[in-house]
Design an enzyme around this catalytic site. Structure first.
Site, PDB file in Angstrom:
ATOM      1  N   SER A 126       0.834  -1.197   0.000  1.00  0.00           N
ATOM      2  CA  SER A 126       0.000   0.000   0.000  1.00  0.00           C
ATOM      3  C   SER A 126       0.871   1.251   0.000  1.00  0.00           C
ATOM      4  O   SER A 126       2.007   1.234   0.503  1.00  0.00           O
ATOM      5  CB  SER A 126      -0.845  -0.052   1.284  1.00  0.00           C
ATOM      6  N   TYR A 150      -1.726  -0.373  10.771  1.00  0.00           N
ATOM      7  CA  TYR A 150      -2.004  -1.002   9.470  1.00  0.00           C
ATOM      8  C   TYR A 150      -0.810  -0.826   8.533  1.00  0.00           C
ATOM      9  O   TYR A 150      -0.305  -1.803   7.961  1.00  0.00           O
ATOM     10  CB  TYR A 150      -3.265  -0.376   8.837  1.00  0.00           C
ATOM     11  N   LYS A 154       1.998  -3.663   6.918  1.00  0.00           N
ATOM     12  CA  LYS A 154       2.374  -3.849   5.502  1.00  0.00           C
ATOM     13  C   LYS A 154       3.887  -3.727   5.353  1.00  0.00           C
ATOM     14  O   LYS A 154       4.520  -4.499   4.626  1.00  0.00           O
ATOM     15  CB  LYS A 154       1.672  -2.809   4.628  1.00  0.00           C
TER      16      LYS A 154
HETATM   17  N1  LIG Z   1      -8.739  -1.314  -0.969  1.00  0.00           N
HETATM   18  C1  LIG Z   1      -7.730  -0.480  -0.802  1.00  0.00           C
HETATM   19  O1  LIG Z   1      -7.899   0.738  -0.861  1.00  0.00           O
HETATM   20  C2  LIG Z   1      -6.326  -1.010  -0.565  1.00  0.00           C
HETATM   21  C3  LIG Z   1      -5.228  -0.137  -0.708  1.00  0.00           C
HETATM   22  C4  LIG Z   1      -3.952  -0.632  -0.469  1.00  0.00           C
HETATM   23  C5  LIG Z   1      -3.777  -1.965  -0.080  1.00  0.00           C
HETATM   24  N2  LIG Z   1      -4.858  -2.773   0.056  1.00  0.00           N
HETATM   25  C6  LIG Z   1      -4.649  -4.163   0.481  1.00  0.00           C
HETATM   26  O2  LIG Z   1      -5.141  -5.028  -0.533  1.00  0.00           O
HETATM   27  C7  LIG Z   1      -5.680  -6.207   0.062  1.00  0.00           C
HETATM   28  C8  LIG Z   1      -7.090  -6.419  -0.440  1.00  0.00           C
HETATM   29  O3  LIG Z   1      -7.860  -5.269  -0.149  1.00  0.00           O
HETATM   30  P1  LIG Z   1      -9.437  -5.248  -0.411  1.00  0.00           P
HETATM   31  O4  LIG Z   1      -9.817  -3.821  -0.539  1.00  0.00           O
HETATM   32  O5  LIG Z   1      -9.789  -6.195  -1.469  1.00  0.00           O
HETATM   33  O6  LIG Z   1      -9.930  -5.773   1.003  1.00  0.00           O
HETATM   34  P2  LIG Z   1     -11.170  -6.732   1.364  1.00  0.00           P
HETATM   35  O7  LIG Z   1     -11.384  -6.623   2.813  1.00  0.00           O
HETATM   36  O8  LIG Z   1     -12.307  -6.452   0.453  1.00  0.00           O
HETATM   37  O9  LIG Z   1     -10.574  -8.170   0.996  1.00  0.00           O
HETATM   38  C9  LIG Z   1      -9.793  -8.906   1.892  1.00  0.00           C
HETATM   39  C10 LIG Z   1     -10.301 -10.321   1.883  1.00  0.00           C
HETATM   40  O10 LIG Z   1      -9.488 -11.115   2.753  1.00  0.00           O
HETATM   41  C11 LIG Z   1     -10.326 -11.923   3.559  1.00  0.00           C
HETATM   42  N3  LIG Z   1      -9.583 -12.191   4.794  1.00  0.00           N
HETATM   43  C12 LIG Z   1      -9.194 -11.315   5.759  1.00  0.00           C
HETATM   44  N4  LIG Z   1      -8.491 -11.944   6.709  1.00  0.00           N
HETATM   45  C13 LIG Z   1      -8.394 -13.251   6.332  1.00  0.00           C
HETATM   46  C14 LIG Z   1      -7.792 -14.407   6.892  1.00  0.00           C
HETATM   47  N5  LIG Z   1      -7.136 -14.359   8.061  1.00  0.00           N
HETATM   48  N6  LIG Z   1      -7.906 -15.591   6.232  1.00  0.00           N
HETATM   49  C15 LIG Z   1      -8.597 -15.673   5.068  1.00  0.00           C
HETATM   50  N7  LIG Z   1      -9.188 -14.606   4.488  1.00  0.00           N
HETATM   51  C16 LIG Z   1      -9.098 -13.410   5.118  1.00  0.00           C
HETATM   52  C17 LIG Z   1     -11.600 -11.116   3.759  1.00  0.00           C
HETATM   53  O11 LIG Z   1     -12.722 -11.921   4.063  1.00  0.00           O
HETATM   54  C18 LIG Z   1     -11.744 -10.446   2.383  1.00  0.00           C
HETATM   55  O12 LIG Z   1     -12.480 -11.253   1.493  1.00  0.00           O
HETATM   56  C19 LIG Z   1      -5.576  -6.020   1.567  1.00  0.00           C
HETATM   57  O13 LIG Z   1      -4.433  -6.700   2.019  1.00  0.00           O
HETATM   58  C20 LIG Z   1      -5.415  -4.529   1.733  1.00  0.00           C
HETATM   59  O14 LIG Z   1      -4.698  -4.200   2.881  1.00  0.00           O
HETATM   60  C21 LIG Z   1      -6.128  -2.332  -0.183  1.00  0.00           C
END
Ligand SMILES: NC(=O)c1ccc[n+]([C@@H]2O[C@H](COP(=O)([O-])OP(=O)(O)OC[C@H]3O[C@@H](n4cnc5c(N)ncnc54)[C@H](O)[C@@H]3O)[C@@H](O)[C@H]2O)c1
Length: 338
Positions: A126, A150, A154
């Site tokens: 991120s 958070y 990362k």
């Molecule tokens: N959306 C954003 O703006 C953004 C920006 C930068 C980084 N990220 C990173 O990208 C990744 C995906 O983001 P997203 O927006 O799709 O999030 P999201 O919450 O929609 O998806 C994460 C998924 O992981 C699953 N999950 C969480 N913990 C788990 C575990 N212990 N075991 C199995 N499954 C688990 C959740 O049920 C969910 O389906 C994350 O790691 C997030 O930190 C997201």
């Protein structure tokens, strides 16, 4: 090439779009997700878009045995690791839960990969891993230094992966540093389905536009930016998804270790986004100016040359497309997947 891709967190927002992009690229996928922040309804939606649902294992990535068994059973050759907790504000109040899920979860995944001989990994990082210097655009070489549990979770994983690659050249790892993924699949079948109050700007605007929330609070209108509101690099979630397919091709071709920004390289202000969303939705979006939030920076956007040169990737979709696709999703699925 034909080995299956394990997608952790593959039913979440970015994961679901990436599953579609992987299927379109002819890749076989198995998803492990504990549904902590997603719905199994996503599987049918993906099947509707691609003709086939990915294989699905309902489970937790902190379960090393389950992961290793899944990797063996599905002949996994590479991993895209989305699973984790992602709310910056929540992480301040629940740091241990964030370190457990994000750092502990990644360690369990790496242990399972090591045990099964899988050495190719894409990690969801991120823009929050960068120190707040104020100098834009942010290149991958910019100083690192997260300001929340958070962001630190990362950063710890990024450091861990760099150490791992340093210890054994067989590992091939890309940390993709997303800026602000927004929008939805243009079919309106998959999109972002936040639980409770959205943490991010676009889903909040979408809920105001559809009438679920009264007005948007704009946190700070006195920043040193063009119109005084905060500026961010918003990137269409499908562009981000396609970036993963390119990164996988790259790792399988070149190996090694890299941290790579995924953004458009262009900053957009809150008011600019709001006006574009009004145009896309044909709705007026009420807003009020509120005080700045602690920890927010005035502006943040990516240097994107590395993604172009290493991966041959660049964001293709416009701000108008981001807003139109988000609106179509919100209008057709006002309660998300529920
Ligand atoms: N959306 C954003 O703006 C953004 C920006 C930068 C980084 N990220 C990173 O990208 C990744 C995906 O983001 P997203 O927006 O799709 O999030 P999201 O919450 O929609 O998806 C994460 C998924 O992981 C699953 N999950 C969480 N913990 C788990 C575990 N212990 N075991 C199995 N499954 C688990 C959740 O049920 C969910 O389906 C994350 O790691 C997030 O930190 C997201």
């Amino acid at each position: 090439m034909s080995a299956t891709v394990l997608v952790t967190g593959g039913l979440g927002y970015i994961g679901a779009h990436t599953c579609v992009a992987l299927a379109e690229a002819g890749r076989d996928v198995v998803v492990v997700d504990n549904l902590a922040n997603s719905s199994s309804a996503v599987l049918d939606r993906i099947a509707g878009l691609t003709g086939r649902a990915p294989a699905f294992v309902h489970g937790d990535i902190r379960d090393v045995g389950l992961l290793a068994a899944t990797m063996r059973e599905h002949e996994v050759g590479s991993v895209i690791h989305f699973a984790g907790s992602k709310a910056v504000g929540e992480s301040v109040g629940r740091p241990l839960s964030y370190y457990d899920n994000n750092v502990g979860g990644s360690m369990a995944l790496l242990a399972a990969m090591a045990a099964t001989g899988v050495r190719t990994l894409i990690f969801s990082s991120s823009a929050t891993v960068y120190a707040q210097s104020g100098r834009m655009p942010l290149a991958e070489s910019a100083a690192l230094g997260a300001s929340s549990p958070y962001g630190r979770s990362k950063l710890f994983v990024e450091h861990m992966l760099a150490d791992l690659c340093g210890s054994d050249p067989a590992w091939a790892v890309a940390c993709l540093r997303y800026f602000n993924p927004v929008g939805a699949h243009p079919s309106a079948r998959i999109g972002e389905s936040p639980r409770g109050v959205p943490n991010n700007l676009m889903p909040y605007i979408a809920q105001v536009a559809v009438g679920q929330r009264e007005r948007l609070s704009v946190f700070g209108a006195d920043y040193d930016t063009l119109d005084g509101t905060g500026v961010r690099d918003y990137v269409h979630v499908l562009d981000v998804a396609e970036g993963h397919v390119k990164a996988l091709d790259y790792l399988q071709r070149a190996g090694g270790h890299a941290a790579i920004n995924l953004g458009t390289g262009r900053g957009v202000s809150v008011l600019e986004m709001l006006r574009e969303y009004e145009r896309a939705s044909g709705r007026t979006i009420a807003f009020q100016v509120a005080p700045r939030r602690a920890g927010d920076v005035a502006q943040c956007w990516a240097e994107v040359a590395l993604a172009r040169s290493l991966l041959g990737w660049q964001a293709r979709r416009s701000l108008a497309q981001m807003c139109e696709d988000s609106w179509r999703w919100q209008r057709d699925n006002p309660q998300g997947y529920r």
